[in-house]
Design an enzyme around this catalytic site. Structure first.
Site, PDB file in Angstrom:
ATOM      1  N   THR A 103       9.513  -8.752  -3.739  1.00 26.11           N
ATOM      2  CA  THR A 103       9.346  -8.088  -2.448  1.00 26.11           C
ATOM      3  C   THR A 103       9.340  -6.639  -2.823  1.00 26.11           C
ATOM      4  O   THR A 103       9.896  -6.292  -3.859  1.00 26.11           O
ATOM      5  CB  THR A 103      10.596  -8.384  -1.594  1.00 26.11           C
ATOM      6  OG1 THR A 103      10.614  -9.763  -1.281  1.00 26.11           O
ATOM      7  CG2 THR A 103      10.696  -7.554  -0.354  1.00 26.11           C
ATOM      8  N   GLY A 161      12.116 -14.926   5.410  1.00 22.92           N
ATOM      9  CA  GLY A 161      13.293 -14.545   4.626  1.00 22.92           C
ATOM     10  C   GLY A 161      13.989 -13.362   5.274  1.00 22.92           C
ATOM     11  O   GLY A 161      13.898 -13.139   6.484  1.00 22.92           O
ATOM     12  N   ASP A 162      14.683 -12.605   4.444  1.00 24.57           N
ATOM     13  CA  ASP A 162      15.430 -11.448   4.943  1.00 24.57           C
ATOM     14  C   ASP A 162      14.547 -10.224   5.187  1.00 24.57           C
ATOM     15  O   ASP A 162      14.903  -9.349   5.966  1.00 24.57           O
ATOM     16  CB  ASP A 162      16.519 -11.060   3.936  1.00 24.57           C
ATOM     17  CG  ASP A 162      15.924 -10.719   2.568  1.00 24.57           C
ATOM     18  OD1 ASP A 162      14.922 -11.356   2.163  1.00 24.57           O
ATOM     19  OD2 ASP A 162      16.448  -9.813   1.899  1.00 24.57           O
ATOM     20  N   SER A 182       3.687 -10.811  -5.159  1.00 22.98           N
ATOM     21  CA  SER A 182       4.843 -11.047  -4.284  1.00 22.98           C
ATOM     22  C   SER A 182       4.758 -10.258  -2.988  1.00 22.98           C
ATOM     23  O   SER A 182       5.647 -10.351  -2.148  1.00 22.98           O
ATOM     24  CB  SER A 182       6.129 -10.672  -5.012  1.00 22.98           C
ATOM     25  OG  SER A 182       6.185  -9.283  -5.245  1.00 22.98           O
ATOM     26  N   ARG A 201       8.292 -20.147   7.192  1.00 25.66           N
ATOM     27  CA  ARG A 201       9.608 -19.700   6.707  1.00 25.66           C
ATOM     28  C   ARG A 201       9.660 -18.162   6.665  1.00 25.66           C
ATOM     29  O   ARG A 201       8.759 -17.507   6.165  1.00 25.66           O
ATOM     30  CB  ARG A 201       9.856 -20.287   5.316  1.00 25.66           C
ATOM     31  CG  ARG A 201      11.148 -19.796   4.652  1.00 25.66           C
ATOM     32  CD  ARG A 201      10.878 -18.629   3.716  1.00 25.66           C
ATOM     33  NE  ARG A 201      12.098 -18.182   3.040  1.00 25.66           N
ATOM     34  CZ  ARG A 201      12.169 -17.042   2.363  1.00 25.66           C
ATOM     35  NH1 ARG A 201      11.134 -16.264   2.246  1.00 25.66           N
ATOM     36  NH2 ARG A 201      13.310 -16.678   1.797  1.00 25.66           N
ATOM     37  N   GLY A 242      16.306 -14.536   0.259  1.00 24.75           N
ATOM     38  CA  GLY A 242      16.526 -13.944   1.569  1.00 24.75           C
ATOM     39  C   GLY A 242      17.502 -14.693   2.439  1.00 24.75           C
ATOM     40  O   GLY A 242      18.196 -14.091   3.270  1.00 24.75           O
ATOM     41  N   THR A 249       6.721  -8.207   1.934  1.00 26.51           N
ATOM     42  CA  THR A 249       6.773  -9.350   1.019  1.00 26.51           C
ATOM     43  C   THR A 249       5.796 -10.451   1.427  1.00 26.51           C
ATOM     44  O   THR A 249       5.412 -10.541   2.605  1.00 26.51           O
ATOM     45  CB  THR A 249       8.202  -9.951   0.987  1.00 26.51           C
ATOM     46  OG1 THR A 249       8.298 -10.907  -0.074  1.00 26.51           O
ATOM     47  CG2 THR A 249       8.566 -10.652   2.291  1.00 26.51           C
ATOM     48  N   THR A 294      16.071  -7.453  -2.168  1.00 27.16           N
ATOM     49  CA  THR A 294      15.104  -8.428  -2.661  1.00 27.16           C
ATOM     50  C   THR A 294      15.902  -9.629  -3.162  1.00 27.16           C
ATOM     51  O   THR A 294      17.088  -9.510  -3.444  1.00 27.16           O
ATOM     52  CB  THR A 294      14.251  -7.872  -3.818  1.00 27.16           C
ATOM     53  OG1 THR A 294      15.131  -7.397  -4.834  1.00 27.16           O
ATOM     54  CG2 THR A 294      13.356  -6.747  -3.375  1.00 27.16           C
ATOM     55  N   GLY A 295      15.221 -10.752  -3.272  1.00 26.49           N
ATOM     56  CA  GLY A 295      15.907 -11.946  -3.770  1.00 26.49           C
ATOM     57  C   GLY A 295      15.925 -13.032  -2.716  1.00 26.49           C
ATOM     58  O   GLY A 295      15.123 -13.018  -1.779  1.00 26.49           O
TER      59      GLY A 295
HETATM   60  N1  ASP Z   1      13.586 -11.606  -0.166  1.00 27.52           N
HETATM   61  C1  ASP Z   1      12.306 -12.268  -0.160  1.00 27.52           C
HETATM   62  C2  ASP Z   1      12.373 -13.422   0.773  1.00 27.52           C
HETATM   63  O1  ASP Z   1      13.401 -14.075   0.851  1.00 27.52           O
HETATM   64  C3  ASP Z   1      11.829 -12.754  -1.475  1.00 27.52           C
HETATM   65  C4  ASP Z   1      12.133 -11.936  -2.690  1.00 27.52           C
HETATM   66  O2  ASP Z   1      12.589 -10.812  -2.594  1.00 27.52           O
HETATM   67  O3  ASP Z   1      11.917 -12.446  -3.812  1.00 27.52           O
HETATM   68  O4  ASP Z   1      11.357 -13.737   1.362  1.00 27.52           O
END
Ligand code: ASP
Length: 305
Positions: A166, A196-197, A45, A194, A220, A184, A217-218
């Site tokens: 991440t 993310g956050d 990741s 793309r 984004g 990440t 994380t998660g």
């Molecule tokens: N936050 C990350 C993103 O959106 C991905 C992740 O943390 O799983 O790219």
């Protein structure tokens, strides 16, 4: 002194603490921790061996922020460089800019002397192949099919069992300075380009010595829409404890109308070095280490459903 990280930061947290013990700054510590995760071939990741995008290309995002000066640096959709966290730091320290993406970020990395490296490993490519075939798309997915089936891709990318993620690091050094680093490879099989956050200051990452620091994380897209890391720090500024601030920033995500709603997690540290971590999924953990500890400790995150 303190280092707090997402659970996959375990491979880098001892080194990050060693940097602090030897008098390094919070920025040095978060960069060191992130680099070790970026080089970990077993972490699909982040960094080297990250799961590639829809077309089989590894694209990396990272950001770093200095809580003392509020300086920040970030890069997005960077190909062929193993350590986007260090490129982000160079952007912060050497350019009058905060955020570079794609070809411009790669050009800057070359000029700054970073070495290029093929980041795709057979294991990561195999995971991509399985994920796409699981969706009936074969290896060469087409844009149209991706867009038609974006909901399935969103589920695929945020399913915690896929172990996507991440890495987040927050450090507090001997002078009480805070820094945050986030790195990440983003969603598995994401649409090319793309972001993310993780590279977005305020969404996936924020630090201000006076109040605290936070990183996400998660999914984004949710953290971008609610400025989640900044919100957590803002709640601390308004007087909330680190537990209360993180919980409120997580609860704010409930405002989102989001058909792809997915996992979100957050780590927070306040100006005094108190820490807490949160997730909307059971079983999520984080890791921390103080200068008084010989080994890092893993703890469950506070569940905010
Ligand atoms: N936050 C990350 C993103 O959106 C991905 C992740 O943390 O799983 O790219």
């Amino acid at each position: 002194m303190l280092v707090v990280a997402s659970a996959n930061g375990r491979v880098g947290i001892r080194e990050a603490m060693r940097v602090l013990r030897e008098g390094g700054s919070a920025l040095d510590a978060v960069e060191t921790g992130c680099r070790l995760v970026e080089s970990n071939p077993d972490d699909h990741s982040v960094g080297y061996s990250g799961i590639p995008n829809l077309l089989g290309v590894v694209e990396l995002d990272a950001s770093i922020m200095d809580g003392k000066t509020l300086a920040a640096g970030a890069v997005g959709a960077v190909k062929n460089f193993e350590h986007p966290i260090s490129i982000a730091r160079k952007v912060m320290e050497e350019l009058p800019h905060v955020f570079l993406v794609g070809e411009g970020a790669e050009r800057f990395a070359r000029e700054a002397g970073f070495e290029e490296k093929d980041l795709l490993t057979p294991e990561a490519e195999e995971i991509r192949r399985r994920l796409l075939e699981g969706k009936g798309l074969g290896i060469y997915a087409e844009r149209l099919k991706y867009l038609e089936r974006i909901r399935e891709f969103a589920n695929l990318a945020t399913d915690p069992e896929r172990a996507l993620g991440t890495v987040n690091f927050i450090a507090r050094d001997r002078e009480g300075n805070l820094a945050v680093g986030v790195s990440t490879s983003g969603w598995a099989c994401k649409y090319p380009g793309r972001l993310g956050d993780s590279p977005v200051i305020g969404a996936g990452n924020y630090a201000d010595n006076r109040y605290g620091a936070a990183a996400c994380t998660g999914r984004g897209e949710m953290a971008i829409r609610k400025c989640t890391a900044y919100s957590a720090v803002m709640y601390m500024r308004m007087g909330a404890s680190v537990e209360e601030a993180g919980r409120r920033a997580m609860e704010d995500l409930k405002d989102l109308v989001d058909p792809y709603a997915g996992a979100m997690s957050l780590i927070c540290v306040d100006a005094q070095g108190n820490h807490a971590a949160f997730s909307n999924r059971e079983g999520s953990r984080y890791v921390f280490m103080t200068d008084e500890m010989d080994e890092p400790e893993e703890r469950p995150r506070i569940l905010v459903t």
